[in-house]
Design a protein around this motif. Structure first.
Motif, PDB file in Angstrom:
ATOM      1  N   ALA A 144      10.247  10.069   1.561  1.00  0.00           N
ATOM      2  CA  ALA A 144      10.237  10.730   2.869  1.00  0.00           C
ATOM      3  C   ALA A 144       8.807  10.858   3.389  1.00  0.00           C
ATOM      4  O   ALA A 144       8.548  10.666   4.592  1.00  0.00           O
ATOM      5  N   PHE A 145       7.874  11.173   2.490  1.00  0.00           N
ATOM      6  CA  PHE A 145       6.466  11.237   2.891  1.00  0.00           C
ATOM      7  C   PHE A 145       5.966   9.859   3.318  1.00  0.00           C
ATOM      8  O   PHE A 145       5.215   9.729   4.297  1.00  0.00           O
ATOM      9  N   ASP A 146       6.408   8.825   2.591  1.00  0.00           N
ATOM     10  CA  ASP A 146       6.045   7.453   2.957  1.00  0.00           C
ATOM     11  C   ASP A 146       6.531   7.115   4.360  1.00  0.00           C
ATOM     12  O   ASP A 146       5.792   6.546   5.170  1.00  0.00           O
ATOM     13  N   ARG A 147       7.776   7.490   4.681  1.00  0.00           N
ATOM     14  CA  ARG A 147       8.320   7.238   6.017  1.00  0.00           C
ATOM     15  C   ARG A 147       7.591   8.068   7.074  1.00  0.00           C
ATOM     16  O   ARG A 147       7.394   7.613   8.198  1.00  0.00           O
ATOM     17  N   TYR A 148       7.204   9.284   6.698  1.00  0.00           N
ATOM     18  CA  TYR A 148       6.463  10.138   7.626  1.00  0.00           C
ATOM     19  C   TYR A 148       5.134   9.489   8.013  1.00  0.00           C
ATOM     20  O   TYR A 148       4.774   9.439   9.202  1.00  0.00           O
ATOM     21  N   VAL A 149       4.410   8.986   7.034  1.00  0.00           N
ATOM     22  CA  VAL A 149       3.126   8.351   7.319  1.00  0.00           C
ATOM     23  C   VAL A 149       3.332   7.081   8.145  1.00  0.00           C
ATOM     24  O   VAL A 149       2.582   6.814   9.098  1.00  0.00           O
ATOM     25  N   ALA A 150       4.380   6.303   7.800  1.00  0.00           N
ATOM     26  CA  ALA A 150       4.636   5.045   8.510  1.00  0.00           C
ATOM     27  C   ALA A 150       4.971   5.278   9.983  1.00  0.00           C
ATOM     28  O   ALA A 150       4.563   4.490  10.848  1.00  0.00           O
ATOM     29  N   ILE A 151       5.701   6.350  10.293  1.00  0.00           N
ATOM     30  CA  ILE A 151       6.121   6.616  11.665  1.00  0.00           C
ATOM     31  C   ILE A 151       5.077   7.421  12.427  1.00  0.00           C
ATOM     32  O   ILE A 151       4.745   7.106  13.583  1.00  0.00           O
ATOM     33  N   CYS A 152       4.563   8.460  11.803  1.00  0.00           N
ATOM     34  CA  CYS A 152       3.681   9.403  12.508  1.00  0.00           C
ATOM     35  C   CYS A 152       2.217   8.987  12.489  1.00  0.00           C
ATOM     36  O   CYS A 152       1.459   9.363  13.399  1.00  0.00           O
ATOM     37  N   ASN A 153       1.800   8.261  11.464  1.00  0.00           N
ATOM     38  CA  ASN A 153       0.405   7.806  11.376  1.00  0.00           C
ATOM     39  C   ASN A 153       0.351   6.338  10.949  1.00  0.00           C
ATOM     40  O   ASN A 153      -0.168   6.018   9.869  1.00  0.00           O
TER      41      ASN A 153
END
Length: 226
Positions: free
Chosen positions: A45-54
């Motif tokens: 989920a953190f990986d997806r957060y970084v990919a989408i948000c940053n």
């Protein structure tokens, strides 16, 4: 995946005898895999957060120096929890006919056979549920709040669709896996004998779902976007 045929074999031959040591190994592997996946899903989920948000910082944030310790830490946490839970359960005295009312050596079914106080085991499982269920679910929820907020700010519909497809597979696995796990270990136990029998049956079906069906669906779900 090697445990799946054994679970199916137990399903087809429910009265099969299993040695005490093999039961402990089965319980250990089940706990280790389940707890590890709980942590891994939160890391993803953190990986997806970084990919989408940053997205511009993604190669730097999710470098090999970051994701290798994250994966190793997930396995270490899962194995440590499994060692603690299994060792506590296997040290209990068991009496009676020692018939496990389950397809596998599931810890809740095994604890029912103990002829000693299991309050320490219950407390330990509550703490483990908080660490491996509640905290990862909260972490995933917060991550997706930011992810959805970022996706909604994308002006084009095509851009929103592509951004959502980036995390759709992970979100599907999270819903299926955590939904069955939380229903299994988070619901209150019935004190009524008839209700308890129905609950035992539902526990068997749920464990069969997250132990067999979910692992078989994971490759299909993750390959859909690819």
């Amino acid at each position: 995946t090697s445990s799946v045929p054994l679970i199916l074999d137990s399903f087809l031959t429910p009265r099969k005898t299993i040695p005490f040591s093999a039961c402990a190994v089965q319980m250990f592997l089940s706990f280790a895999m389940g707890a590890t996946e709980c942590v891994l899903l939160s890391m993803m989920a953190f990986d997806r957060y970084v990919a989408i948000c940053n997205p511009l910082r993604y190669p730097m944030v999710m470098s090999k120096a970051a994701y290798v310790p994250m994966a190793a830490g997930s396995w270490a946490a899962g194995i440590t929890n499994s060692v603690v839970q299994t060792s506590q359960a296997m040290r209990l005295p068991f009496c009676g006919d020692n018939v496990i009312n389950h397809f596998t050596c599931e810890i809740l079914a095994v604890l029912k056979l103990a002829c000693a106080d299991i309050s320490i085991n219950v407390i330990s499982m509550v703490v483990a549920n908080m660490i491996f269920l509640a905290i990862p679910v909260l972490f995933i929820f917060v991550s997706y709040v930011f992810i959805i907020a970022t996706i909604l700010r994308i002006p084009s519909a095509e851009g929103r669709r592509k951004a959502f497809s980036t995390c759709s597979a992970h979100l599907t696995v999270v819903v299926v896996f955590y939904g069955t796990i939380l229903f299994m270990y988070g619901k209150p136990k019935s004190k009524d004998p008839l209700g308890a029998d129905k609950q035992d049956l539902s526990d068997k079906l749920i464990s069969l779902f997250y132990g067999v069906v979910t692992p078989m669906l994971n490759p299909i779900i993750y390959s859909l976007r690819n």
